[in-house]
Write a protein that holds these residues in place. Structure first.
Motif, PDB file in Angstrom:
ATOM      1  N   TYR A   1      -9.415  -0.139  -2.148  1.00 53.25           N
ATOM      2  CA  TYR A   1      -8.251   0.716  -2.345  1.00 53.25           C
ATOM      3  C   TYR A   1      -8.657   2.136  -2.726  1.00 53.25           C
ATOM      4  O   TYR A   1      -8.018   3.095  -2.319  1.00 53.25           O
ATOM      5  CB  TYR A   1      -7.321   0.110  -3.392  1.00 53.25           C
ATOM      6  CG  TYR A   1      -6.026   0.854  -3.532  1.00 53.25           C
ATOM      7  CD1 TYR A   1      -5.094   0.834  -2.510  1.00 53.25           C
ATOM      8  CD2 TYR A   1      -5.753   1.603  -4.666  1.00 53.25           C
ATOM      9  CE1 TYR A   1      -3.905   1.532  -2.610  1.00 53.25           C
ATOM     10  CE2 TYR A   1      -4.568   2.305  -4.779  1.00 53.25           C
ATOM     11  CZ  TYR A   1      -3.648   2.270  -3.760  1.00 53.25           C
ATOM     12  OH  TYR A   1      -2.486   2.970  -3.857  1.00 53.25           O
ATOM     13  N   ARG A   2      -9.760   2.292  -3.448  1.00 57.12           N
ATOM     14  CA  ARG A   2     -10.197   3.628  -3.864  1.00 57.12           C
ATOM     15  C   ARG A   2     -10.622   4.488  -2.673  1.00 57.12           C
ATOM     16  O   ARG A   2     -10.684   5.707  -2.778  1.00 57.12           O
ATOM     17  CB  ARG A   2     -11.329   3.531  -4.877  1.00 57.12           C
ATOM     18  CG  ARG A   2     -12.626   3.027  -4.296  1.00 57.12           C
ATOM     19  CD  ARG A   2     -13.741   2.964  -5.331  1.00 57.12           C
ATOM     20  NE  ARG A   2     -14.933   2.416  -4.762  1.00 57.12           N
ATOM     21  CZ  ARG A   2     -15.207   1.121  -4.642  1.00 57.12           C
ATOM     22  NH1 ARG A   2     -14.347   0.233  -5.105  1.00 57.12           N
ATOM     23  NH2 ARG A   2     -16.328   0.707  -4.086  1.00 57.12           N
ATOM     24  N   ASP A   3     -10.916   3.866  -1.524  1.00 57.59           N
ATOM     25  CA  ASP A   3     -11.318   4.600  -0.327  1.00 57.59           C
ATOM     26  C   ASP A   3     -10.130   5.060   0.517  1.00 57.59           C
ATOM     27  O   ASP A   3     -10.306   5.841   1.446  1.00 57.59           O
ATOM     28  CB  ASP A   3     -12.233   3.749   0.553  1.00 57.59           C
ATOM     29  CG  ASP A   3     -13.610   3.543  -0.073  1.00 57.59           C
ATOM     30  OD1 ASP A   3     -13.903   4.182  -1.109  1.00 57.59           O
ATOM     31  OD2 ASP A   3     -14.381   2.745   0.477  1.00 57.59           O
ATOM     32  N   VAL A   4      -8.930   4.570   0.213  1.00 66.80           N
ATOM     33  CA  VAL A   4      -7.747   4.900   1.014  1.00 66.80           C
ATOM     34  C   VAL A   4      -7.285   6.318   0.672  1.00 66.80           C
ATOM     35  O   VAL A   4      -6.976   6.634  -0.469  1.00 66.80           O
ATOM     36  CB  VAL A   4      -6.606   3.892   0.760  1.00 66.80           C
ATOM     37  CG1 VAL A   4      -5.339   4.319   1.495  1.00 66.80           C
ATOM     38  CG2 VAL A   4      -7.034   2.497   1.188  1.00 66.80           C
ATOM     39  N   LEU A   5      -7.259   7.167   1.697  1.00 66.08           N
ATOM     40  CA  LEU A   5      -6.781   8.534   1.537  1.00 66.08           C
ATOM     41  C   LEU A   5      -5.288   8.638   1.829  1.00 66.08           C
ATOM     42  O   LEU A   5      -4.603   9.480   1.270  1.00 66.08           O
ATOM     43  CB  LEU A   5      -7.546   9.479   2.463  1.00 66.08           C
ATOM     44  CG  LEU A   5      -9.043   9.578   2.213  1.00 66.08           C
ATOM     45  CD1 LEU A   5      -9.706  10.417   3.292  1.00 66.08           C
ATOM     46  CD2 LEU A   5      -9.309  10.162   0.838  1.00 66.08           C
ATOM     47  N   GLY A   6      -4.801   7.783   2.728  1.00 67.09           N
ATOM     48  CA  GLY A   6      -3.383   7.815   3.051  1.00 67.09           C
ATOM     49  C   GLY A   6      -2.992   6.702   4.002  1.00 67.09           C
ATOM     50  O   GLY A   6      -3.824   6.188   4.755  1.00 67.09           O
ATOM     51  N   ILE A   7      -1.715   6.333   3.935  1.00 63.74           N
ATOM     52  CA  ILE A   7      -1.130   5.330   4.820  1.00 63.74           C
ATOM     53  C   ILE A   7       0.011   6.029   5.552  1.00 63.74           C
ATOM     54  O   ILE A   7       0.905   6.586   4.914  1.00 63.74           O
ATOM     55  CB  ILE A   7      -0.616   4.116   4.021  1.00 63.74           C
ATOM     56  CG1 ILE A   7      -1.769   3.455   3.275  1.00 63.74           C
ATOM     57  CG2 ILE A   7       0.082   3.121   4.944  1.00 63.74           C
ATOM     58  CD1 ILE A   7      -1.342   2.355   2.313  1.00 63.74           C
TER      59      ILE A   7
ATOM     60  N   CYS B   1      -9.292   6.314   5.694  1.00 60.88           N
ATOM     61  CA  CYS B   1     -10.181   5.915   4.601  1.00 60.88           C
ATOM     62  C   CYS B   1     -11.469   6.725   4.650  1.00 60.88           C
ATOM     63  O   CYS B   1     -11.937   7.101   5.714  1.00 60.88           O
ATOM     64  CB  CYS B   1     -10.555   4.442   4.724  1.00 60.88           C
ATOM     65  SG  CYS B   1      -9.182   3.310   4.530  1.00 60.88           S
ATOM     66  N   ARG B   2     -12.018   6.953   3.481  1.00 57.49           N
ATOM     67  CA  ARG B   2     -13.340   7.565   3.404  1.00 57.49           C
ATOM     68  C   ARG B   2     -14.304   6.473   2.941  1.00 57.49           C
ATOM     69  O   ARG B   2     -13.943   5.580   2.182  1.00 57.49           O
ATOM     70  CB  ARG B   2     -13.354   8.735   2.432  1.00 57.49           C
ATOM     71  CG  ARG B   2     -13.173   8.299   0.991  1.00 57.49           C
ATOM     72  CD  ARG B   2     -13.545   9.398   0.012  1.00 57.49           C
ATOM     73  NE  ARG B   2     -13.507   8.874  -1.318  1.00 57.49           N
ATOM     74  CZ  ARG B   2     -12.435   8.817  -2.096  1.00 57.49           C
ATOM     75  NH1 ARG B   2     -11.299   9.282  -1.657  1.00 57.49           N
ATOM     76  NH2 ARG B   2     -12.488   8.297  -3.299  1.00 57.49           N
ATOM     77  N   HIS B   3     -15.509   6.565   3.415  1.00 58.00           N
ATOM     78  CA  HIS B   3     -16.555   5.615   3.021  1.00 58.00           C
ATOM     79  C   HIS B   3     -17.763   6.429   2.591  1.00 58.00           C
ATOM     80  O   HIS B   3     -18.632   6.746   3.404  1.00 58.00           O
ATOM     81  CB  HIS B   3     -16.894   4.662   4.161  1.00 58.00           C
ATOM     82  CG  HIS B   3     -15.760   3.788   4.587  1.00 58.00           C
ATOM     83  ND1 HIS B   3     -15.237   2.808   3.776  1.00 58.00           N
ATOM     84  CD2 HIS B   3     -15.026   3.754   5.713  1.00 58.00           C
ATOM     85  CE1 HIS B   3     -14.244   2.205   4.399  1.00 58.00           C
ATOM     86  NE2 HIS B   3     -14.097   2.767   5.573  1.00 58.00           N
ATOM     87  N   GLY B   4     -17.772   6.831   1.347  1.00 57.29           N
ATOM     88  CA  GLY B   4     -18.867   7.644   0.830  1.00 57.29           C
ATOM     89  C   GLY B   4     -18.877   9.017   1.464  1.00 57.29           C
ATOM     90  O   GLY B   4     -17.844   9.642   1.649  1.00 57.29           O
ATOM     91  N   ALA B   5     -20.056   9.473   1.852  1.00 60.23           N
ATOM     92  CA  ALA B   5     -20.209  10.808   2.428  1.00 60.23           C
ATOM     93  C   ALA B   5     -19.970  10.820   3.938  1.00 60.23           C
ATOM     94  O   ALA B   5     -20.001  11.868   4.561  1.00 60.23           O
ATOM     95  CB  ALA B   5     -21.601  11.329   2.128  1.00 60.23           C
ATOM     96  N   GLU B   6     -19.726   9.653   4.523  1.00 60.88           N
ATOM     97  CA  GLU B   6     -19.493   9.566   5.961  1.00 60.88           C
ATOM     98  C   GLU B   6     -18.151  10.191   6.321  1.00 60.88           C
ATOM     99  O   GLU B   6     -17.293  10.404   5.471  1.00 60.88           O
ATOM    100  CB  GLU B   6     -19.502   8.100   6.409  1.00 60.88           C
ATOM    101  CG  GLU B   6     -20.821   7.392   6.173  1.00 60.88           C
ATOM    102  CD  GLU B   6     -20.729   5.919   6.528  1.00 60.88           C
ATOM    103  OE1 GLU B   6     -19.820   5.535   7.293  1.00 60.88           O
ATOM    104  OE2 GLU B   6     -21.563   5.165   6.030  1.00 60.88           O
TER     105      GLU B   6
END
Length: 87
Positions: free
Chosen positions: A13-19, A58-63
């Motif tokens: 959930y912490r990786d979710v930027l928006g829905i 979603c973001r996954h670290g620096a990717e």
């Protein structure tokens, strides 16, 4: 906490930027251009084989961010996020 997007795909959930609702947002020229660029860059994951109703950014670290296309509605995804449910 994790958000279940369907078909066994789960994201933190912490990786979710928006829905986002695809019907509402795809009418925007900017959103369509963003989704087209993400697809060309290989950053789109189709969670379902049917027509998608929403997308989750979603973001996954620096990717680079990943766009997950889901057949679930935004209200279902938001309810799952609020309840931490794996229905």
């Amino acid at each position: 906490m994790y958000l279940h997007l369907g078909q066994g795909v789960v994201v933190p959930y912490r990786d979710v930027l928006g829905i986002f609702d695809l019907d509402n947002t795809s009418s925007s020229r900017l959103t369509r251009a963003f989704l087209e660029r993400a697809e060309r860059a290989g950053q789109v994951v189709n969670v379902w084989e049917d027509l998608p109703k929403s997308f989750v950014l979603c973001r996954h670290g620096a990717e680079a961010p990943v766009v997950y296309l889901s057949q679930l509605s935004t209200s279902t995804l938001l309810r799952r996020a609020e309840n931490n449910s794996f229905e």
